[in-house]
Enzyme design. Structure first.
Site, mmCIF file in Angstrom:
data_model
loop_
_atom_site.group_PDB
_atom_site.id
_atom_site.type_symbol
_atom_site.label_atom_id
_atom_site.label_comp_id
_atom_site.label_asym_id
_atom_site.label_seq_id
_atom_site.Cartn_x
_atom_site.Cartn_y
_atom_site.Cartn_z
ATOM 1 N NE ARG A 317 -2.696 0.066 3.649
ATOM 2 C CZ ARG A 317 -3.286 0.908 4.334
ATOM 3 N NH1 ARG A 317 -2.634 1.163 5.616
ATOM 4 N NH2 ARG A 317 -4.544 1.313 4.369
ATOM 5 C CB VAL A 439 -9.369 -0.741 -2.414
ATOM 6 C CG1 VAL A 439 -10.450 -0.616 -3.521
ATOM 7 C CG2 VAL A 439 -8.193 0.446 -3.354
ATOM 8 C CD GLU A 440 -3.727 -2.238 -1.695
ATOM 9 O OE1 GLU A 440 -2.839 -1.107 -1.172
ATOM 10 O OE2 GLU A 440 -3.352 -2.639 -2.700
ATOM 11 N N GLY A 441 -7.775 -0.725 2.748
ATOM 12 C CA GLY A 441 -8.074 -0.049 3.923
ATOM 13 C C GLY A 441 -8.859 1.253 3.957
#
Length: 761
Positions: A317, A439-441
């Protein structure tokens, strides 16, 4: 020793008891998340007295010769092959020849070492590839990005057994296997611990043999590449009710590799994510059996899935989404600056209208800042660091600021960007913005809980030691460890109080800074604000203790300050790495002044909402004796003007972004921009002669035939840029739908069936 023994008995022991009820306790998932990453420059900032040599001694991120050749060859070729209008509105997917090209050129194996058939690129090389593709096609970028981010490849390299690596990595590198990673489910989004996807250790049949394995049942959604993947990295909660593994029944979150062609796996249905046609969709598994050696890392890693995910996420990330965001910011800066120069209203380029000029200044500043932070983060990752807190800073701040840049670009382009069609080079970026933020947290969670929540524990010089001491089961060891950590913390805080007070009340003039020419005063100001942040964070922890976890708005603002400190450090680092370019300094100055104003605003909001009003007043006295007003209007307009004229600064601001191919919208814009500047002397001659139109100037003999020809070419180029798409009246007729209301598809082409009128024709 005697004095310390007395201190422990009379002072530390009661404080220890008090701290047990005040300081936040660590859950197992929090502990695993903290242990998965490491600290770097974020810890320096948390001390309140950063050592700037650690920043400046970091080797600049650079492409290797092999990576540059890949950029000049396959990446450029790929960009010429893709067209997001065709992908999103006609094909519904990447063309087959593009899929084949990605596989044959190892785009899915950029992070995989060469010994396994991958490209073995650095973090920066990986980032540059994603950045370049992102400015051409969001769908192509996401398709390349995901296999090289959080997924089977990254997990195998970090945690896989040698046998797993030797089997899977070559197949992932050359595209024989298409990976996806299944984490999110209907019940578990940001809270992965709430997942209801299960695995039970049992015996089962695998390829004709009875073996020990796991029976899986799951429902995942939002899985990128899920509809077309051949191997699914699956996160689930593992149980061992029959004690096959000889331990506890509830083993915990585990990660395994599931081939999608085995019985019980259902893939293929697709989500439509903000009308982006990258492959994304749900998948299910019903009583799917896999052997134990399909658990990533083998059975020894059963139950360690959360720590594994956090370790992999710490790298991924920090690269993928920040690269996309920096790309979008630079692309918006370049295209908007070009459009603002060639588009005229009221007889002048619209970029000379101050309201537009202000947006251009912000676009230029954000483009410089985001790419500076991307480069610095990649440099840290290429030193082998797992930058958990910094990756969170990058993911949330880059995607949020990308949204601001895209909105500014849309506002300046106005109707040009609103009317969709093949010539619209901004509309699809605008639609895609929510994807990166979600996305991704999700950014809300990242900003409110993770950046400062993890940073306060992991980056603070003493808090983690204090918390570990409080959790020590041996009372004597616990008290001894706490005594050392607590009094070191007290001494640190005392120094920080006087440091913050002195630096703020002298305007930072005597704060430490390296010899950095014109940038030296900005290092002094960062040292000043770092001290203010450190003492404010300390006092918030002291007065709120564990309750600070629940004061998410306070935590978010403290995280914002830490983020600004890191991003501004990156700006200064970039200026140094690029040779202290004098022409770029207005951009550096704009970034710093705007960042300082943001830090003071966030600090003011923290102090306005800190429950202990006495402490808040004390902190306000030592940290905010005066306020920074941000960048002056003249500076903002000066920076914005850099985007409207060819220069080395403009090229550095917008390096490695799409310049268009053929006669597409971006290529038209680039040609028109060049022609406008090439014909500027002719236009000035016409203005001095009182002519608005080149034909009149030619007839009057003011300009030559060659000059008139160039002006005609320039005017035609401008008209082609200003043009927007239109369609036949029946182009928007609805397709036939099935019983669920979805467009029916042709069984042969898998494309929507034509409308009745189209079929008749």
């Amino acid at each position: 020793m005697a004095l310390r023994s007395i201190r422990k008995s009379l002072l530390t022991k009661p404080i220890f008891k008090w701290a047990q009820g005040v300081l936040p306790s660590m859950s197992q998932t929090e502990r695993e998340a903290l242990e998965a990453g490491e600290v770097w420059l974020d810890a320096e900032l948390f001390t309140g007295n950063p050592d700037w040599r650690k920043l400046l001694d970091t080797a600049p991120a650079k492409l290797s010769a092999e990576e540059q050749a890949f950029m000049d060859g396959p990446v450029t070729e790929l960009c010429e092959m893709v067209d997001d209008w065709q992908i999103n509105w006609i094909l519904g997917d990447l063309p087959e020849d593009v899929w084949a090209f990605l596989k044959s050129n190892n785009f899915f194996g950029m992070i995989i070492p060469k010994k396994y058939g991958g490209l073995g690129f650095t973090a920066f090389g990986h980032s540059e590839v994603i950045r370049r593709i992102s400015t051409r096609s969001a769908t192509a970028a996401v398709t390349v990005m995901v296999p090289n981010s959080l997924g089977p490849g990254e997990l195998l390299m970090q945690y896989g057994t040698q046998e797993q690596r030797e089997y899977w990595l070559p197949r992932l590198a050359d595209g024989r296997e298409i990976p996806a990673f299944g984490l999110t489910s209907p019940d578990a989004g940001s809270d992965a611990s709430a997942m209801t996807d299960t695995g039970v250790v049992c015996e089962g049949n695998w390829r004709g043999e009875k073996v020990l394995g796991v029976k899986l049942n799951w429902h995942k959604r939002y899985i990128t590449l899920g509809p077309v993947c051949t191997v699914l990295g699956l996160a689930f909660k593992l149980r061992d009710p029959d004690g096959h593994l000889g331990g506890r029944e509830d083993i915990g979150i585990t990660v395994a590799l599931v081939p999608t062609d085995i019985e019980g796996v259902s893939i293929g249905r697709r989500h439509l994510a903000s009308y982006q046609m990258f492959q994304n969709g749900p998948n299910w598994g019903e009583d799917v059996f896999i052997p134990m050696d399909h658990i990533v890392g083998g059975k020894e890693y059963a139950g360690k899935g959360w720590a594994m995910l956090m370790g992999a996420l710490a790298a991924g990330r920090g690269i993928s989404l920040p690269s996309q965001s920096a790309a979008a910011a630079a692309f918006c800066a370049r295209t908007t600056g070009s459009y603002a120069r060639i588009r005229q209203q009221f007889g002048i380029p619209i970029g000379k209208v101050e309201g537009v000029g202000r947006r251009l200044g912000m676009l230029a500043g954000r483009a410089y800042l985001l790419d500076a932070a991307r480069r610095l983060t990649c440099a840290g990752l290429d030193e082998g660091r797992k930058l958990a807190v910094i990756s969170s800073i990058m993911k949330s701040n880059a995607t949020y600021r990308m949204r601001e840049s895209v909105n500014d670009a849309m506002d300046v382009h106005s109707g040009k960007a609103v009317i969709d069609g093949p010539l619209n080079y901004l509309g699809n970026i605008y639609r895609a913005v929510p994807v990166g933020i979600t996305v991704e947290g999700a950014n809300i969670l990242t900003r409110n809980l993770i950046i400062f929540g993890q940073g306060a524990i992991r980056c603070h010089p003493h808090v983690l030691d204090e918390m570990l001491a409080l959790e020590e089961s041996d009372k004597d060891k616990a008290l001894d460890a706490f005594d050392k950590a607590f009094w070191a913390h007290v001494w640190h805080s005392t120094k920080t109080v006087f440091r913050a007070w002195g630096r703020n009340w002298t305007g930072g003039r005597f704060a430490p800074a390296p010899d950095a020419s014109k940038a030296t005063p900005y290092y002094r100001q960062l040292s000043r604000y770092a001290a203010s942040f450190a003492i404010t964070a300390d006092m918030a922890l002291l007065t709120l203790g564990g309750a600070l976890k629940r004061k998410e708005m306070l935590s978010a603002r403290l995280g914002d300050i830490l983020s600004e400190l890191y991003l501004l450090s990156a700006v200064l680092k970039r200026w140094e790495d690029e040779g202290r370019q004098e022409a770029d300094f207005p951009v550096i100055r704009w970034c710093m002044l705007e960042g300082f104003a943001a830090i003071e605003r966030h600090l003011d909001e923290v102090l306005a909402n800190l429950p202990n009003r006495f402490v808040a007043g004390f902190l306000r006295f030592i940290t905010l004796p005066s306020r920074n007003g941000g960048a002056p209007d003249a500076l903002t307009l000066e920076v914005g003007a850099l985007l409207m004229a060819p220069s080395a600064t403009r090229d550095r601001l917008t390096e490695n972004v799409d310049r268009g191919f053929g006669d597409d919208g971006v290529a038209r814009l680039e040609r028109a921009f060049d022609l406008v500047h090439e014909t500027e002397p002719v236009r000035e001659k016409m203005n001095q002669g009182g002519f608005d139109y080149w034909r009149d100037a030619r007839e009057a003999g003011l300009i030559t035939a060659a000059e008139a020809s160039r002006m005609e070419t320039a005017v035609e180029a401008i008209e082609k840029v200003i043009a927007v798409d239109s369609f036949p009246a029946d182009a928007f007729a609805r397709h036939e739908t099935d019983d669920e209301g979805y467009p029916e598809t042709d069984k042969n082409t898998q494309q929507p069936k034509p409308t009745h009128k189209q079929a008749a024709e």
